[in-house]
Design a protein around this motif. Structure first.
Motif, PDB file in Angstrom:
ATOM      1  N   VAL A  81       0.859  -1.176   0.000  1.00 54.01           N
ATOM      2  CA  VAL A  81       0.000   0.000   0.000  1.00 54.01           C
ATOM      3  C   VAL A  81       0.899   1.230   0.000  1.00 54.01           C
ATOM      4  CG1 VAL A  81      -1.543   1.354   1.467  1.00 54.01           C
ATOM      5  CG2 VAL A  81      -1.940  -1.088   1.158  1.00 54.01           C
ATOM      6  N   VAL A  82       0.533   2.224  -0.753  1.00 54.93           N
ATOM      7  CA  VAL A  82       1.304   3.467  -0.787  1.00 54.93           C
ATOM      8  C   VAL A  82       0.653   4.472   0.151  1.00 54.93           C
ATOM      9  CG1 VAL A  82       2.062   5.379  -2.235  1.00 54.93           C
ATOM     10  CG2 VAL A  82       2.049   3.048  -3.146  1.00 54.93           C
ATOM     11  N   LYS A 109      -9.326   5.588   4.147  1.00 52.44           N
ATOM     12  CA  LYS A 109      -9.553   6.168   2.830  1.00 52.44           C
ATOM     13  C   LYS A 109      -8.414   5.855   1.873  1.00 52.44           C
ATOM     14  CE  LYS A 109     -12.797   9.722   4.121  1.00 52.44           C
ATOM     15  NZ  LYS A 109     -12.906   9.200   5.512  1.00 52.44           N
ATOM     16  N   VAL A 110      -7.193   5.872   2.408  1.00 56.33           N
ATOM     17  CA  VAL A 110      -6.034   5.602   1.569  1.00 56.33           C
ATOM     18  C   VAL A 110      -6.116   4.189   0.984  1.00 56.33           C
ATOM     19  CG1 VAL A 110      -3.535   5.262   1.602  1.00 56.33           C
ATOM     20  CG2 VAL A 110      -4.547   7.191   2.825  1.00 56.33           C
ATOM     21  N   ILE A 111      -6.437   3.241   1.843  1.00 58.69           N
ATOM     22  CA  ILE A 111      -6.453   1.842   1.417  1.00 58.69           C
ATOM     23  C   ILE A 111      -7.598   1.574   0.442  1.00 58.69           C
ATOM     24  CG2 ILE A 111      -6.890  -0.493   2.269  1.00 58.69           C
ATOM     25  CD1 ILE A 111      -5.279   0.455   4.816  1.00 58.69           C
ATOM     26  N   GLU A 112      -8.746   2.163   0.739  1.00 52.90           N
ATOM     27  CA  GLU A 112      -9.874   1.968  -0.176  1.00 52.90           C
ATOM     28  C   GLU A 112      -9.607   2.584  -1.544  1.00 52.90           C
ATOM     29  OE1 GLU A 112     -13.424   3.274   1.843  1.00 52.90           O
ATOM     30  OE2 GLU A 112     -13.079   1.740   3.372  1.00 52.90           O
ATOM     31  N   ARG A 159      -8.097  -1.809  -2.242  1.00 51.59           N
ATOM     32  CA  ARG A 159      -7.799  -2.923  -1.352  1.00 51.59           C
ATOM     33  C   ARG A 159      -8.903  -2.957  -0.312  1.00 51.59           C
ATOM     34  NH1 ARG A 159      -2.039  -3.343  -2.358  1.00 51.59           N
ATOM     35  NH2 ARG A 159      -2.038  -5.180  -1.031  1.00 51.59           N
ATOM     36  N   SER A 160      -9.185  -4.143   0.186  1.00 51.44           N
ATOM     37  CA  SER A 160     -10.216  -4.223   1.209  1.00 51.44           C
ATOM     38  C   SER A 160      -9.585  -4.068   2.589  1.00 51.44           C
ATOM     39  CB  SER A 160     -10.946  -5.564   1.121  1.00 51.44           C
ATOM     40  OG  SER A 160     -10.152  -6.577   1.694  1.00 51.44           O
ATOM     41  N   LEU A 161     -10.319  -3.445   3.484  1.00 54.85           N
ATOM     42  CA  LEU A 161      -9.804  -3.202   4.833  1.00 54.85           C
ATOM     43  C   LEU A 161     -10.812  -3.633   5.873  1.00 54.85           C
ATOM     44  CD1 LEU A 161      -7.740  -1.718   6.784  1.00 54.85           C
ATOM     45  CD2 LEU A 161      -9.288   0.217   6.631  1.00 54.85           C
TER      46      LEU A 161
END
Lengths: 233, 233
Positions: free
Chosen positions: B72-73, B84-87, B91-93
DNA sequence: GAGTGGTCTAGACCACGGA
DNA sequence: CCGTGGTCTAGACCACTCA
């Protein structure tokens, strides 16, 4: 925490914390340590490697295990070069030029500098040594048109100063990227380490006024030697 | 590069690059791999550990070795929470609450939040799972006076949203610190890993308007799961 | 319950460092 | 040249996972 190598780790940490060892000091040989902990070298090395991963010990390839000093604190948002940062923390710095030449930009450099494929860039490879321990392998890719004659200058000091004083170019913005990786074959020797040692990689792109990317750098730090800290205002 | 474990590394990398394996896929057992490379488990594990340090493989404790997905960046200069960054990177969180309670602030938290010793703070421990793999152990220390009743709320979603929506407090500046460390005993289990696994640690202090520190967080990332990137304007 | 990874043993040989 | 760390072998037992 019943694993033997975990117990050995704690014993070593205890001795270090008690001041039995000081920064940069070499530990007794693996065979001696293994014997004194009543184990074999394999298990002893499991403990040492783990302490290395934690940044408490480092090794110099074929020379032994040493106590890690405090890391240098670095703020990627600051415009200062390593030279000034390191000196301000009362650490000594020396820089060794590994190689410097004009070469075809690789994919990363092309993208960062906004160049077409097959453009040539100045590539400078250097190793920075802090307190007599080599800790950074630094590669700088620099657009060649803006810096005529750069390769003939003294490249063992601050490049930032060189850009500013000799070419009147000053970085005003930058991007950076930080990630965990490890040391590859070519960097291992100058860093007195072996391929595969953990590294913290810092990539930066420097832009001049006018938003023109003129320098892209990749710095491979021995991971125990640096700590990133940034204070945003 | 003549070492056997180096050759094994290259063979594995080759197979992964050829697409024989995909992200999150489990490798064959160590005994099978050792046999097929004509070596012992010790040497095989040397190769696997090295690939783990490079962030190409990860392990789930006692479950096996897996192919690392892309990291993940994350931009620490952005004000967005991980959610929010991951979504935004498709990617699922999911977030698991480990514990949350009022406790005496430790040294780090006191210093970051500007508290006197023996002040109590809200401490929230959570684990974030990305694409079904637990990758972050996150600890948040929050000044208690500003957030009455926080412990009774749903803590399995964005804290940033909670601060804003329920308490009308929004972080406007922050400090952060990034360094390499490793996973300790208490975090190992929820992360499905073992003590000593490499980690990238991100510490942040959040300030509200009026320059008042209200939250200090320490996030332990499995090192292959994140890459820091920042674009300063 | 079979198979897995985690840990450990007791050796061995080699290449390199430093005296 | 001796001692070092780097690498490797061929086993072993245990705690845990998973079918």
């Amino acid at each position: 925490m019943t694993a033997k190598y975990q117990e050995i780790k704690e014993l070593i940490i205890e001795q270090v914390d008690q001041g039995q060892f000081s920064a940069h000091q070499r530990l007794p040989s693996e065979r001696l340590l293994a014997e004194s902990f009543g184990t074999t070298r394999v298990t002893l090395r499991e403990a040492l490697s783990s302490l290395e991963a934690e940044g408490r010990l480092y090794r110099e390839v074929r020379r032994g295990w040493f106590i890690s000093p405090l890391p240098v604190v670095y703020d990627p948002n600051s415009r200062l070069g390593y030279e000034k940062v390191i000196e301000s923390q009362n650490r000594s710095l020396s820089t060794l030029l590994i190689k410097a030449k004009l070469e075809l930009a690789n994919t990363k450099a092309c993208r960062a500098l906004g160049l077409k494929a097959f453009t040539k860039v100045i590539a400078i490879h250097r190793v920075h040594t802090i307190d007599n321990r080599p800790v950074v392998y630094a590669i700088n890719y620099i657009t060649s048109e803006l810096f005529p004659g750069l390769l003939k200058r003294d490249l063992s000091h601050s490049l930032i100063d060189l850009y500013k004083e000799q070419y009147n170019i000053e970085g005003v913005t930058q991007n950076y990227s930080i990630y965990a990786s490890n040391i590859d074959h070519d960097m291992a020797n100058p860093l007195h380490t072996k391929q595969g040692t953990q590294a913290l990689v810092i990539e930066k792109t420097n832009f001049s006024e006018g938003n023109c990317a003129f320098e892209f750098s990749i710095d491979y730090w021995r991971h125990d030697a640096i700590r990133i800290e940034s204070y945003i205002i």
